[in-house]
Design an enzyme around this catalytic site. Structure first.
Site, mmCIF file in Angstrom:
data_model
loop_
_atom_site.group_PDB
_atom_site.id
_atom_site.type_symbol
_atom_site.label_atom_id
_atom_site.label_comp_id
_atom_site.label_asym_id
_atom_site.label_seq_id
_atom_site.Cartn_x
_atom_site.Cartn_y
_atom_site.Cartn_z
ATOM 1 N N GLY A 85 -36.826 -86.806 -35.354
ATOM 2 C CA GLY A 85 -35.519 -87.416 -35.118
ATOM 3 C C GLY A 85 -35.271 -88.606 -36.008
ATOM 4 O O GLY A 85 -36.081 -89.515 -36.053
ATOM 5 N N SER A 86 -34.170 -88.644 -36.731
ATOM 6 C CA SER A 86 -34.001 -89.701 -37.725
ATOM 7 C C SER A 86 -32.586 -89.702 -38.293
ATOM 8 O O SER A 86 -31.684 -89.052 -37.785
ATOM 9 C CB SER A 86 -35.017 -89.511 -38.852
ATOM 10 O OG SER A 86 -34.990 -88.173 -39.306
ATOM 11 N N ARG A 87 -32.421 -90.442 -39.397
ATOM 12 C CA ARG A 87 -31.141 -90.526 -40.091
ATOM 13 C C ARG A 87 -31.404 -90.579 -41.594
ATOM 14 O O ARG A 87 -32.386 -91.174 -42.044
ATOM 15 C CB ARG A 87 -30.389 -91.787 -39.640
ATOM 16 C CG ARG A 87 -29.018 -91.975 -40.276
ATOM 17 C CD ARG A 87 -28.380 -93.275 -39.785
ATOM 18 N NE ARG A 87 -28.019 -93.212 -38.378
ATOM 19 C CZ ARG A 87 -26.819 -92.858 -37.924
ATOM 20 N NH1 ARG A 87 -25.853 -92.540 -38.784
ATOM 21 N NH2 ARG A 87 -26.556 -92.845 -36.636
#
EC number: 4.1.1.65
Length: 230
Positions: free
Chosen positions: A185-187
């Site tokens: 999960g990240s950006r």
């Protein structure tokens, strides 16, 4: 009919092997315990999947560096050491990756890696826009033509505490190539020049290495595409 197993990114090998061993031990204890442990093993395998992508070959196109959803598009200023530390105007396209997205990152445009910076920071949830400014990140500056750069940021999140980037300064890169991964999960942010044609909108789902983020040549609206499987 030919069936083939999905490709797995090497960063996931250790996680998957350990999970598999734990699952085998759990099954030796009890069937129910084994089934319970099997779920995280399958989830881990799914997370580290690394499917091949069909890469558009036009040099004027900027490709998405990640799978996910466009959460923000806005004009911003960004300081570059190649510009004597002075800020330059860019259009920011921010991509949010959930734990269900493919997390392998890809090069958005062919060129040369001019700068790389690892910035320490917090681990705010990647769902928050604050993560772009406050979180730990890997910054990559790619020069695609003399004096013209595109910036990519791999940003850690609340769960994503490990950024992997397999690039080095002065390295030549090709659009669509794999260059790293962010775990769990990240950006990913991409900054493109303000004078290019943006091809995506907020809320749109994008695919790394395939979705066209921008066209560097506004006059070439009928570009002829070639494709490579990578």
């Amino acid at each position: 009919m030919c069936f083939s197993l999905p490709s797995i990114n090497k960063e996931g090998y250790l996680f998957i092997v350990v999970s598999f061993i734990v699952t085998c031990i759990a099954f030796s204890i009890s069937w129910g315990f084994g089934v319970t442990c099997l779920f995280p093993t399958l989830l881990c395998t799914y997370f580290f999947r690394d499917p091949a992508r069909i890469i558009p070959g036009n040099k004027d196109l900027v490709l998405s560096p990640a799978d996910g959803v466009i959460s923000k598009i806005e004009e911003v200023s960004y300081p570059l050491s190649t510009n004597n530390g002075e800020e330059k105007k860019f259009t920011l396209v921010s991509i949010f990756l959930s734990v269900l997205n493919v997390h392998v990152n890809r090069i958005p445009i062919s060129g040369t890696v001019k700068e790389m910076h690892y910035k320490k920071g917090k681990f705010v949830s990647a769902m928050s826009d604050r993560s772009s400014n406050e979180n730990e990140k890997q910054v990559i500056v790619i020069e695609y033509t003399k004096g013209k750069e595109i910036i990519v940021e791999q940003i850690a999140g609340l769960i994503a505490r490990r950024i992997v980037c397999n690039l080095r300064v002065s390295q030549s890169v090709k659009a669509g190539e794999r260059f790293g991964i962010i775990r769990f999960g990240s950006r990913v942010n991409i900054y493109v020049p303000t004078d290019v044609e943006i091809r995506v909108s907020e809320g749109q789902t994008v695919v790394g290495g395939e979705t066209i983020i921008a066209n560097l040549n506004k006059e070439n609206t009928q570009e002829k595409l070639t494709f490579d499987l990578v």
